[in-house]
Design an enzyme around this catalytic site. Structure first.
Site, PDB file in Angstrom:
ATOM      1  N   CYS A 138      46.113  28.340  39.436  1.00 50.70           N
ATOM      2  CA  CYS A 138      46.366  29.737  39.775  1.00 50.70           C
ATOM      3  C   CYS A 138      47.591  29.783  40.677  1.00 50.70           C
ATOM      4  O   CYS A 138      47.574  29.214  41.770  1.00 50.70           O
ATOM      5  CB  CYS A 138      45.150  30.331  40.477  1.00 50.70           C
ATOM      6  SG  CYS A 138      45.360  32.056  40.967  1.00 50.70           S
ATOM      7  N   GLU A 189      52.221  40.638  42.577  1.00 47.80           N
ATOM      8  CA  GLU A 189      52.079  41.391  41.334  1.00 47.80           C
ATOM      9  C   GLU A 189      53.174  40.949  40.355  1.00 47.80           C
ATOM     10  O   GLU A 189      54.364  41.241  40.561  1.00 47.80           O
ATOM     11  CB  GLU A 189      52.194  42.898  41.623  1.00 47.80           C
ATOM     12  CG  GLU A 189      52.417  43.791  40.419  1.00 47.80           C
ATOM     13  CD  GLU A 189      51.382  43.612  39.321  1.00 47.80           C
ATOM     14  OE1 GLU A 189      51.773  43.199  38.206  1.00 47.80           O
ATOM     15  OE2 GLU A 189      50.191  43.888  39.569  1.00 47.80           O
ATOM     16  N   SER A 229      48.008  38.182  35.125  1.00 47.93           N
ATOM     17  CA  SER A 229      47.150  39.234  35.657  1.00 47.93           C
ATOM     18  C   SER A 229      48.011  40.302  36.312  1.00 47.93           C
ATOM     19  O   SER A 229      48.902  39.997  37.113  1.00 47.93           O
ATOM     20  CB  SER A 229      46.178  38.652  36.685  1.00 47.93           C
ATOM     21  OG  SER A 229      45.409  39.672  37.284  1.00 47.93           O
ATOM     22  N   SER A 261      43.758  44.057  36.176  1.00 48.51           N
ATOM     23  CA  SER A 261      42.922  44.311  37.349  1.00 48.51           C
ATOM     24  C   SER A 261      42.485  45.772  37.297  1.00 48.51           C
ATOM     25  O   SER A 261      43.188  46.656  37.764  1.00 48.51           O
ATOM     26  CB  SER A 261      43.710  44.026  38.629  1.00 48.51           C
ATOM     27  OG  SER A 261      43.999  42.654  38.736  1.00 48.51           O
ATOM     28  N   LEU A 262      41.316  45.999  36.729  1.00 47.51           N
ATOM     29  CA  LEU A 262      40.837  47.360  36.498  1.00 47.51           C
ATOM     30  C   LEU A 262      39.992  47.837  37.685  1.00 47.51           C
ATOM     31  O   LEU A 262      40.318  48.803  38.359  1.00 47.51           O
ATOM     32  CB  LEU A 262      40.035  47.419  35.204  1.00 47.51           C
ATOM     33  CG  LEU A 262      39.635  48.796  34.706  1.00 47.51           C
ATOM     34  CD1 LEU A 262      40.851  49.656  34.417  1.00 47.51           C
ATOM     35  CD2 LEU A 262      38.751  48.689  33.459  1.00 47.51           C
ATOM     36  N   HIS A 263      38.861  47.194  37.908  1.00 49.16           N
ATOM     37  CA  HIS A 263      38.031  47.373  39.098  1.00 49.16           C
ATOM     38  C   HIS A 263      37.380  48.744  39.255  1.00 49.16           C
ATOM     39  O   HIS A 263      36.653  48.963  40.234  1.00 49.16           O
ATOM     40  CB  HIS A 263      38.809  47.028  40.367  1.00 49.16           C
ATOM     41  CG  HIS A 263      39.473  45.699  40.328  1.00 49.16           C
ATOM     42  ND1 HIS A 263      38.795  44.548  39.976  1.00 49.16           N
ATOM     43  CD2 HIS A 263      40.766  45.324  40.563  1.00 49.16           C
ATOM     44  CE1 HIS A 263      39.630  43.517  40.008  1.00 49.16           C
ATOM     45  NE2 HIS A 263      40.824  43.970  40.357  1.00 49.16           N
ATOM     46  N   ASN A 308      34.449  38.494  47.010  1.00 47.82           N
ATOM     47  CA  ASN A 308      34.514  37.435  48.005  1.00 47.82           C
ATOM     48  C   ASN A 308      34.915  38.086  49.334  1.00 47.82           C
ATOM     49  O   ASN A 308      36.072  38.477  49.492  1.00 47.82           O
ATOM     50  CB  ASN A 308      35.555  36.388  47.584  1.00 47.82           C
ATOM     51  CG  ASN A 308      35.267  35.018  48.156  1.00 47.82           C
ATOM     52  OD1 ASN A 308      34.500  34.891  49.102  1.00 47.82           O
ATOM     53  ND2 ASN A 308      35.902  34.004  47.592  1.00 47.82           N
ATOM     54  N   CYS A 361      42.261  35.205  46.869  1.00 53.61           N
ATOM     55  CA  CYS A 361      43.695  35.376  47.038  1.00 53.61           C
ATOM     56  C   CYS A 361      44.067  35.817  48.444  1.00 53.61           C
ATOM     57  O   CYS A 361      43.555  36.797  48.953  1.00 53.61           O
ATOM     58  CB  CYS A 361      44.162  36.450  46.081  1.00 53.61           C
ATOM     59  SG  CYS A 361      45.372  35.872  44.992  1.00 53.61           S
TER      60      CYS A 361
END
Length: 338
Positions: free
Chosen positions: A98, A156, A187, A210-212, A286, A329
């Site tokens: 990542c 981003e 992403s 990244s919808l969330h 997290n 992150c």
């Protein structure tokens, strides 16, 4: 490695020299100029004297108790700023790196540790690829290789598009790292204009959105960037990508207790994604120091999953890796810089 290519040109070295270096650097995962054995000793010494082998310097390395996650804090030499990268070693044999594409992030998602850091600068393509090569050298010692790269670290990707595109080309290059685009995931929080450019240029990586949140209103409340990038035009563009690639698009959905994890949210998400080539990645939140949100209960997550199943929407619950090494992150960078 552009700086080596430019230096070899500067000293009028034959063109085949860079090809030799490129093979050693990307495919053999060498650890220093001394290991470029096709080069004369004098050239190796000259490179050591004049060129940094890596644009990054390890500041701190954390290994999870299970040994399946390694998180590293790097100093970006040219910026004198810290970034972080993670190696995840999956039970099925995959080794996923990542990577970060920025120092911090300007998007400002309310639940994100990186967002708390603010934006400190863009990385160039070499600084992105050097994160991958660091872990490639670790795995080489065990006769293993990196199988997947995900742009899911700090930053981003759509707001540092040129560097991200160039780094993908390097990783995908058959004469370079030689990683297929289907093994690369980008992403994004769904910034429409640069995403369209990325698609129009022919990149066919796996996309993770990244919808969330299943509604525009809720999404705006936790992701300010959504105000300028509404769900409707975003999903019109994603439909085009589905048709171009015939690949599932991953929708990342962080499960935040009492915010987006209710039955009504699941019902709305099921209706939004029903019939699409979609994979919903349900991510237990997290917790981040100084952020008000809490992780969803196991019961809520299972209920959410059951409702998506009812709508025929493919979904999985992410297996948490590296919680003991601040694997979310921006957590490690935030701790170091606080």
């Amino acid at each position: 490695m552009r700086r080596v290519e430019e230096y070899l040109k500067k000293i009028s070295s034959p063109g085949f020299r860079y090809k030799q270096f490129k093979k050693a650097f990307y495919q053999e995962a060498i650890s220093g100029f001394d290991e470029v054995t096709p080069f004369p000793l004098t050239l190796r010494e000259e490179l050591k004297k004049n060129i940094d082998f890596s644009s990054l310097e390890e500041v701190k390395r954390l290994v999870s108790d299970k040994g399946n996650t390694i998180k590293v804090l790097f100093r970006v030499k040219s910026l004198d700023k810290n970034i972080e990268s993670v190696l995840m070693r999956h039970e099925d044999g995959r080794n996923t790196v990542c990577v970060s594409c920025m120092v911090g992030c300007p998007v400002g998602c309310t639940f994100c540790a990186t967002g708390k850091l603010g934006f400190k600068g863009n990385l160039n393509s070499e600084q992105i690829v050097d994160q991958v090569m660091y872990f490639a050298r670790i795995l080489k010692k065990e006769k293993q290789k990196i199988t997947n790269v995900v742009y899911m670290g700090m930053g981003e990707p759509m707001l540092n598009l040129s560097s991200v595109e160039e780094s993908i080309k390097i990783l995908n290059d058959p004469d370079g790292f030689n990683l297929g685009q289907r093994k690369i995931t980008v992403s994004t929080s769904g910034i429409i204009a640069p995403l369209k450019k990325f698609i129009d240029k022919g990149f066919r990586v796996r996309l993770a959105i990244s919808l969330h949140a299943p509604s525009q209103e809720l999404r705006e409340s936790i992701m300010p960037i959504a105000k300028a990038n509404p769900i409707k035009p975003l999903f019109d563009l994603l439909t085009q990508y589905e048709n171009l690639t015939n690949k599932r698009i991953t929708y990342e959905y962080i499960m935040i207790n009492g915010v987006n994890d209710g039955s009504s949210h699941a019902e709305r998400l099921g209706k939004l994604l029903r019939g699409r080539l979609a994979h919903v990645n349900l991510i237990p939140y997290n917790p981040v120091k100084g952020v008000k949100y809490d992780k969803s209960t196991r019961e809520n997550i299972q209920n959410f999953k059951a409702i998506l199943d009812k709508y025929g929407v493919y979904n999985t619950i992410r297996v948490s890796m590296g919680e003991d090494v601040s694997a979310a992150c921006g957590q490690l960078a935030g701790e170091i810089n606080s």
